[in-house]
Write a protein that holds these residues in place. Structure first.
Motif, mmCIF file in Angstrom:
data_model
loop_
_atom_site.group_PDB
_atom_site.id
_atom_site.type_symbol
_atom_site.label_atom_id
_atom_site.label_comp_id
_atom_site.label_asym_id
_atom_site.label_seq_id
_atom_site.Cartn_x
_atom_site.Cartn_y
_atom_site.Cartn_z
ATOM 1 N N PRO A 1 27.673 73.370 72.930
ATOM 2 C CA PRO A 1 26.898 74.341 72.658
ATOM 3 C C PRO A 1 25.386 74.545 73.611
ATOM 4 O O PRO A 1 24.520 75.587 73.375
ATOM 5 C CB PRO A 1 26.051 74.384 71.162
ATOM 6 N N ASN A 2 25.442 73.374 74.450
ATOM 7 C CA ASN A 2 24.236 73.102 75.374
ATOM 8 C C ASN A 2 24.380 73.376 75.986
ATOM 9 O O ASN A 2 23.320 73.012 76.892
ATOM 10 C CB ASN A 2 24.134 71.677 75.042
ATOM 11 N N LEU A 3 25.233 73.723 76.505
ATOM 12 C CA LEU A 3 25.335 74.357 77.761
ATOM 13 C C LEU A 3 25.845 73.859 78.726
ATOM 14 O O LEU A 3 26.016 73.656 79.963
ATOM 15 C CB LEU A 3 24.310 75.652 78.297
ATOM 16 N N PHE A 4 26.797 72.034 78.790
ATOM 17 C CA PHE A 4 27.447 71.435 79.526
ATOM 18 C C PHE A 4 28.706 71.160 79.547
ATOM 19 O O PHE A 4 29.178 71.470 78.946
ATOM 20 C CB PHE A 4 26.769 70.177 79.048
ATOM 21 N N GLN B 1 24.769 85.027 91.613
ATOM 22 C CA GLN B 1 24.972 84.189 92.475
ATOM 23 C C GLN B 1 25.442 82.173 92.781
ATOM 24 O O GLN B 1 24.554 82.289 91.540
ATOM 25 C CB GLN B 1 23.687 83.789 93.222
ATOM 26 N N HIS B 2 26.441 81.560 92.551
ATOM 27 C CA HIS B 2 26.439 80.692 92.236
ATOM 28 C C HIS B 2 26.232 79.131 93.826
ATOM 29 O O HIS B 2 26.782 79.837 94.925
ATOM 30 C CB HIS B 2 28.064 80.468 92.146
ATOM 31 N N ARG B 3 25.891 78.374 93.381
ATOM 32 C CA ARG B 3 25.893 77.307 94.476
ATOM 33 C C ARG B 3 26.921 76.843 94.855
ATOM 34 O O ARG B 3 28.078 76.085 94.337
ATOM 35 C CB ARG B 3 24.581 76.407 94.204
ATOM 36 N N THR C 1 18.551 84.995 84.884
ATOM 37 C CA THR C 1 19.570 85.565 83.924
ATOM 38 C C THR C 1 20.665 85.575 82.730
ATOM 39 O O THR C 1 20.277 86.309 81.877
ATOM 40 C CB THR C 1 20.652 86.381 84.874
ATOM 41 N N VAL C 2 20.602 84.159 82.778
ATOM 42 C CA VAL C 2 21.461 83.300 81.446
ATOM 43 C C VAL C 2 20.531 82.989 80.976
ATOM 44 O O VAL C 2 20.932 83.377 79.568
ATOM 45 C CB VAL C 2 22.556 82.026 82.555
ATOM 46 N N VAL D 1 25.596 73.899 83.321
ATOM 47 C CA VAL D 1 25.883 74.636 84.026
ATOM 48 C C VAL D 1 24.742 75.235 84.566
ATOM 49 O O VAL D 1 24.822 76.163 85.982
ATOM 50 C CB VAL D 1 26.559 76.273 83.172
ATOM 51 N N PHE D 2 23.161 75.121 84.832
ATOM 52 C CA PHE D 2 22.954 76.121 85.560
ATOM 53 C C PHE D 2 22.117 75.289 86.877
ATOM 54 O O PHE D 2 21.932 76.043 87.770
ATOM 55 C CB PHE D 2 21.037 75.384 84.546
ATOM 56 N N GLU D 3 22.979 74.115 86.838
ATOM 57 C CA GLU D 3 23.212 73.271 88.243
ATOM 58 C C GLU D 3 24.074 74.386 89.111
ATOM 59 O O GLU D 3 23.865 73.926 90.026
ATOM 60 C CB GLU D 3 23.606 72.229 87.786
#
Length: 353
Positions: free
Chosen positions: A58-61, A122-124, A96-97, A85-87
């Motif tokens: 739930p914390n987006l890990f 876009q993804h890194r 956006t997210v 996920v922000f990484e």
């Protein structure tokens, strides 16, 4: 006799317990085998697909990601699992997210149960590249409806995005100069009029026509003319601000939209006259053009070219954009009649128009 009966009953019960335990053990082995088979099937289904399948808390890990991510972005699963996920995303993607999360939280606060969302960001990559991907994200919920995590699919769309951008460029931009074409110009002019009406600040439209273009084409061919148009476009962009618009109207005609001058008409006239004079001087400087003659490459020629500029100062009071273009065009022809290489204002009957 009674003791024998008790022993017999005890034996039967013991046998029943043993048989139950053996049955239970067999059932557990069967369920474990089914679970392993299910896990093997899941791995085959997720590891052999071309999409990235992932799961997050739930914390987006990230708690799971399939090997496709390593094929696309270069990161091993152990370099992703446990990370936020922000990484994965660029700053624009994070924004956006973040906005999607905010919208979901606002809806959930009102009692709305939200479902899957789809977005493109876009993804890194590990080697520094950036790729586009369409992400389908679905929340996971407990029995009380609370979000306990997320899972989803990410599909690379880099080539699709490139083609979309190319189509848009062909539709809205001049292929020779890279400037907005007439279609996009009309949209930008409409935006400028709407902004002017809202703020009460004058804008202006400059209609430019090159004074000495046809002789260049006649003498050195269309290649020389194309080089000149490209250089004119570059000088025009250098002569205005980022908020302004430079467009190729057609042939050797260009249009410049100057936004946000002043609330006072007289001051706006002075400001746009200064800008127009700067542009006139830039375009009047000599041009050094490289052209081919008879297969020999790189022959440099010097060409002198000026521009006649018609100016229409406007404010968003309901006037039609096409009418503004026509009036600026008329002022441009007045500038040509006045000797060329000069500028001329169109003055409507109502000077506040």
């Amino acid at each position: 006799m009674l003791d024998g009966m008790l022993v017999l009953v005890g034996g039967v019960l013991l046998l029943a317990v043993v048989l139950f335990l053996l049955w239970k053990q067999a059932q557990m082995r069967s369920e474990l085998a089914a679970l392993r088979a299910s896990e093997a099937l899941f791995r085959r289904l997720t590891e052999d697909v071309s999409d990235v399948i992932w799961r997050a808390d739930p914390n987006l890990f990230i708690t799971y990601i399939n090997p496709t991510d390593e094929k696309l972005r270069g990161f091993r699963a152990d370099e992703v699992i446990g990370h936020h996920v922000f990484e994965m995303f660029t700053d624009e993607g994070i924004a956006t997210v973040t906005n999607i999360i905010k919208q979901r939280q606002e809806k959930e606060a009102d009692g709305t149960i939200t479902g899957p969302v789809t977005f493109e960001i876009q993804h890194r990559c590990k080697d520094g590249r950036l790729l586009w991907a369409e992400v389908l994200s679905k929340p996971e919920r407990d029995a009380r409806g609370r979000i306990t995590g997320y899972h989803g699919i990410s599909r690379e769309t880099t080539e699709r995005k490139r083609l979309q951008d190319q189509i848009q460029k062909l539709a809205f931009y001049d292929p020779l100069t890279g400037l907005p074409n007439r279609r996009l110009l009309e949209d930008r002019l409409g935006q400028s009029l709407a902004s002017s009406k809202r703020t009460g600040i004058f804008g202006a439209l400059l209609f430019l026509d090159l004074d000495n273009f046809k002789p260049l084409n006649d003498l050195h061919g269309h290649e020389a003319g194309d080089h000149l148009l490209i250089e004119v476009a570059r000088r025009l962009k250098a002569g205005v601000r980022e908020v302004d618009t430079v467009a190729r109207f057609g042939g050797d005609e260009f249009v410049v939209i100057i936004r946000e001058l002043d609330r006072d008409l007289a001051v706006s006239h002075e400001q746009v006259a200064t800008i127009a004079e700067k542009i006139r001087a830039l375009l009047a400087e000599p041009y050094c053009l490289s052209v081919n003659h008879g297969g020999s490459a790189g022959q440099a020629i010097e060409h002198r070219c000026s521009a006649s500029i018609g100016i229409r100062v406007f404010i968003g009071n309901g006037i039609d954009p096409d009418e503004i273009l026509k009036q600026a065009d008329l002022a441009m022809y007045q500038a040509k009649d006045a000797g060329r290489n000069t500028l001329c204002f169109f003055s409507p009957p109502d000077e506040t128009a």
